[in-house]
Design a protein around this motif. Structure first.
Motif, PDB file in Angstrom:
ATOM      1  N   VAL A   1      -3.150  -4.469  -2.952  1.00  0.00           N
ATOM      2  CA  VAL A   1      -2.679  -5.767  -2.452  1.00  0.00           C
ATOM      3  C   VAL A   1      -1.167  -5.735  -2.248  1.00  0.00           C
ATOM      4  CG1 VAL A   1      -2.369  -8.196  -3.047  1.00  0.00           C
ATOM      5  CG2 VAL A   1      -4.579  -7.087  -3.444  1.00  0.00           C
ATOM      6  N   LEU A   2      -0.420  -5.245  -3.249  1.00  0.00           N
ATOM      7  CA  LEU A   2       1.040  -5.221  -3.164  1.00  0.00           C
ATOM      8  C   LEU A   2       1.524  -4.304  -2.039  1.00  0.00           C
ATOM      9  CD1 LEU A   2       2.024  -5.139  -6.955  1.00  0.00           C
ATOM     10  CD2 LEU A   2       2.181  -7.072  -5.374  1.00  0.00           C
ATOM     11  N   CYS A   3       0.895  -3.140  -1.918  1.00  0.00           N
ATOM     12  CA  CYS A   3       1.289  -2.216  -0.841  1.00  0.00           C
ATOM     13  C   CYS A   3       0.865  -2.761   0.519  1.00  0.00           C
ATOM     14  CB  CYS A   3       0.686  -0.830  -1.077  1.00  0.00           C
ATOM     15  SG  CYS A   3       1.460   0.082  -2.433  1.00  0.00           S
ATOM     16  N   GLY A   4      -0.266  -3.473   0.545  1.00  0.00           N
ATOM     17  CA  GLY A   4      -0.687  -4.110   1.794  1.00  0.00           C
ATOM     18  C   GLY A   4       0.330  -5.133   2.263  1.00  0.00           C
ATOM     19  N   ILE A   5       0.838  -5.940   1.317  1.00  0.00           N
ATOM     20  CA  ILE A   5       1.893  -6.900   1.644  1.00  0.00           C
ATOM     21  C   ILE A   5       3.144  -6.175   2.121  1.00  0.00           C
ATOM     22  CG2 ILE A   5       3.452  -8.643   0.657  1.00  0.00           C
ATOM     23  CD1 ILE A   5       1.140  -9.403  -1.238  1.00  0.00           C
ATOM     24  N   SER A   6       3.436  -5.018   1.503  1.00  0.00           N
ATOM     25  CA  SER A   6       4.617  -4.229   1.886  1.00  0.00           C
ATOM     26  C   SER A   6       4.511  -3.695   3.310  1.00  0.00           C
ATOM     27  CB  SER A   6       4.793  -3.048   0.914  1.00  0.00           C
ATOM     28  OG  SER A   6       4.979  -3.493  -0.415  1.00  0.00           O
ATOM     29  N   TRP A   7       3.279  -3.526   3.807  1.00  0.00           N
ATOM     30  CA  TRP A   7       3.079  -3.106   5.194  1.00  0.00           C
ATOM     31  C   TRP A   7       3.099  -4.303   6.145  1.00  0.00           C
ATOM     32  CZ3 TRP A   7       3.066   1.816   6.915  1.00  0.00           C
ATOM     33  CH2 TRP A   7       2.791   2.849   6.002  1.00  0.00           C
ATOM     34  N   ILE A   8       2.477  -5.400   5.732  1.00  0.00           N
ATOM     35  CA  ILE A   8       2.282  -6.536   6.646  1.00  0.00           C
ATOM     36  C   ILE A   8       3.568  -7.314   6.907  1.00  0.00           C
ATOM     37  CG2 ILE A   8       1.106  -8.753   6.922  1.00  0.00           C
ATOM     38  CD1 ILE A   8      -1.273  -7.506   5.406  1.00  0.00           C
ATOM     39  N   LEU A   9       4.359  -7.594   5.860  1.00  0.00           N
ATOM     40  CA  LEU A   9       5.582  -8.386   6.031  1.00  0.00           C
ATOM     41  C   LEU A   9       6.543  -7.764   7.044  1.00  0.00           C
ATOM     42  CD1 LEU A   9       6.494  -9.798   2.490  1.00  0.00           C
ATOM     43  CD2 LEU A   9       5.683 -11.044   4.491  1.00  0.00           C
ATOM     44  N   PRO A  10       6.910  -6.471   6.896  1.00  0.00           N
ATOM     45  CA  PRO A  10       7.802  -5.867   7.897  1.00  0.00           C
ATOM     46  C   PRO A  10       7.176  -5.799   9.285  1.00  0.00           C
ATOM     47  CG  PRO A  10       7.724  -4.542   5.892  1.00  0.00           C
ATOM     48  CD  PRO A  10       6.621  -5.543   5.793  1.00  0.00           C
ATOM     49  N   LEU A  39      -3.037  -5.265 -16.045  1.00  0.00           N
ATOM     50  CA  LEU A  39      -2.160  -5.895 -15.055  1.00  0.00           C
ATOM     51  C   LEU A  39      -2.026  -5.080 -13.772  1.00  0.00           C
ATOM     52  CD1 LEU A  39       0.767  -7.147 -17.347  1.00  0.00           C
ATOM     53  CD2 LEU A  39      -1.008  -8.545 -16.278  1.00  0.00           C
ATOM     54  N   PHE A  40      -1.972  -3.760 -13.933  1.00  0.00           N
ATOM     55  CA  PHE A  40      -1.666  -2.914 -12.777  1.00  0.00           C
ATOM     56  C   PHE A  40      -2.859  -2.020 -12.448  1.00  0.00           C
ATOM     57  CE2 PHE A  40       1.528  -1.092  -9.943  1.00  0.00           C
ATOM     58  CZ  PHE A  40       2.402  -2.153  -9.820  1.00  0.00           C
ATOM     59  N   THR A  41      -3.810  -2.594 -11.754  1.00  0.00           N
ATOM     60  CA  THR A  41      -5.010  -1.861 -11.357  1.00  0.00           C
ATOM     61  C   THR A  41      -4.836  -1.297  -9.949  1.00  0.00           C
ATOM     62  OG1 THR A  41      -6.030  -3.831 -10.398  1.00  0.00           O
ATOM     63  CG2 THR A  41      -6.391  -3.429 -12.757  1.00  0.00           C
ATOM     64  N   ASN A  42      -5.809  -0.503  -9.535  1.00  0.00           N
ATOM     65  CA  ASN A  42      -5.782   0.028  -8.167  1.00  0.00           C
ATOM     66  C   ASN A  42      -5.840  -1.099  -7.134  1.00  0.00           C
ATOM     67  OD1 ASN A  42      -5.688   2.580  -9.214  1.00  0.00           O
ATOM     68  ND2 ASN A  42      -7.815   3.105  -8.761  1.00  0.00           N
ATOM     69  N   ASN A  43      -6.603  -2.137  -7.438  1.00  0.00           N
ATOM     70  CA  ASN A  43      -6.676  -3.287  -6.528  1.00  0.00           C
ATOM     71  C   ASN A  43      -5.331  -3.997  -6.418  1.00  0.00           C
ATOM     72  OD1 ASN A  43      -9.380  -2.916  -5.919  1.00  0.00           O
ATOM     73  ND2 ASN A  43     -10.099  -4.241  -7.567  1.00  0.00           N
ATOM     74  N   THR A  44      -4.629  -4.109  -7.563  1.00  0.00           N
ATOM     75  CA  THR A  44      -3.302  -4.725  -7.551  1.00  0.00           C
ATOM     76  C   THR A  44      -2.358  -3.942  -6.655  1.00  0.00           C
ATOM     77  OG1 THR A  44      -3.627  -5.489  -9.831  1.00  0.00           O
ATOM     78  CG2 THR A  44      -1.373  -5.495  -8.989  1.00  0.00           C
ATOM     79  N   VAL A  45      -2.386  -2.620  -6.799  1.00  0.00           N
ATOM     80  CA  VAL A  45      -1.529  -1.758  -5.970  1.00  0.00           C
ATOM     81  C   VAL A  45      -1.888  -1.905  -4.505  1.00  0.00           C
ATOM     82  CG1 VAL A  45      -1.011   0.650  -5.388  1.00  0.00           C
ATOM     83  CG2 VAL A  45      -1.005  -0.083  -7.766  1.00  0.00           C
TER      84      VAL A  45
END
Length: 322
Positions: A145-154, A137-143
């Motif tokens: 993507v999630l961290c990318g969203i954490s940068w893009i939304l703000p 469930l929690f691969t490097n690719n998952t991280v």
């Protein structure tokens, strides 16, 4: 229309810094801020380089640490050089648009950091509550993507906030009563009703702070319940909880001072302006300097790799001298 014309007169802002600070303390204060800046730069760059070079650390948890280190490094770089320059070189001037650029990065990085902390809590939630499925469930690719969203939304949110604030006419004082340009310090200088702008900004800030904090509290509550229900020994339970300790400390350092200040204001306890600025600087800057130490000394894998590096270096040096 006259307000709009008057607003064009402001081309620069003045950073006030710590109100009431005697000039005899300018040197020590600038030196202290410089030490903090160097600690933030050296510590977080070390974490980024160390994790990058150690292939065995290319795991989701440590990639999240790298994203946090990057936000801390950027925040220190955005805020500290200007206030150091003020007290070291008596340079208080920041350009009109430069101030808005700084405001953008201050709030963008703070919101990104908050969301990345939520990703970190999710990492521990899956690791403790679904350990057999964690690697799937929690691969490097998952991280990524999630961290990318954490940068893009703000990033997108702050563009709107800055444009909304820029449209205000500024024809009152041009003195920023803070150590850096933040939204409140700028909007109070507007010479028309700023309540609408403040409400929109406050709503966004609450979303980027309260939503991650709510998820973090929920996830760690579930983690503690899950660990307490384990049929294994107490030592195994403590070992499971210890894997969350660095994340809990980092999250506590980021959120607790902010929650304290907001709650104090909510119940009617107000700080004087100098005290408020000192408190904001402490909870904004200190965690960025302390976090690399937590990564190194409270994270088992990083600590063991550092020990191996030091032992290998000692052996090589003793062999060379022998």
């Amino acid at each position: 229309m006259s307000l709009r014309c008057e607003s064009t007169r402001i081309t620069n802002f003045f950073i006030l810094g710590f109100p009431g600070l005697s000039q005899e303390y300018y040197g020590p204060v600038s030196a202290l801020l410089l030490v903090l800046f160097l600690a933030i730069a050296v510590g977080n760059i070390f974490i980024l380089v160390f994790v990058r070079c150690e292939r065995s650390l290319h795991k989701p948890t440590y990639l999240i640490f790298c994203h946090l280190a990057l936000t801390d490094l950027k925040f220190g770089t955005v805020t500290l050089p200007k206030i150091i320059s003020k007290y070291w070189f008596d340079d208080s001037i920041i350009s009109f648009y430069g101030c808005f650029v700084q405001m953008y990065f201050v709030h963008f990085l703070g919101a990104s950091h908050s969301f990345i902390l939520m990703v970190m809590a999710l990492d521990r939630f899956v690791a403790i509550c679904a350990p057999l499925r964690y690697t799937a469930l929690f691969t490097n690719n998952t991280v990524s993507v999630l961290c990318g969203i954490s940068w893009i939304l703000p990033m997108l949110w702050m563009v709107g906030i800055v444009l909304d604030t820029l449209r205000l006419p500024y024809c009152n004082s041009n003195i920023i009563t803070h150590c850096f340009c933040d939204h409140i310090a700028i909007t109070v200088l507007g010479c028309e009703d700023v309540r609408e702008v403040e409400v929109v900004a406050l709503g966004g800030a609450m979303f980027f702070l309260i939503l991650p904090l709510g998820f973090i509290i929920f996830s760690y509550f579930v983690i503690i319940v899950a660990v307490m229900r384990m049929t294994s020994s107490n030592s195994s339970r403590m070992m499971a909880l210890s894997t969350c300790l660095p994340q809990i400390i980092i999250t506590f350092l980021y959120y607790m001072p902010r929650c304290f200040v907001y709650l104090a204001n909510f119940v009617g306890f107000t700080f004087s302006v100098p005290v408020r600025i000192v408190v904001v600087m402490l909870y904004s800057i200190l965690p960025a300097a302390i976090n690399p130490l937590i990564y190194c000394f409270k994270t088992k894998d990083i600590k063991e790799h550092l020990k191996k590096k030091l032992v290998t270096r000692k052996i090589n040096s003793s062999t060379t001298t022998g």
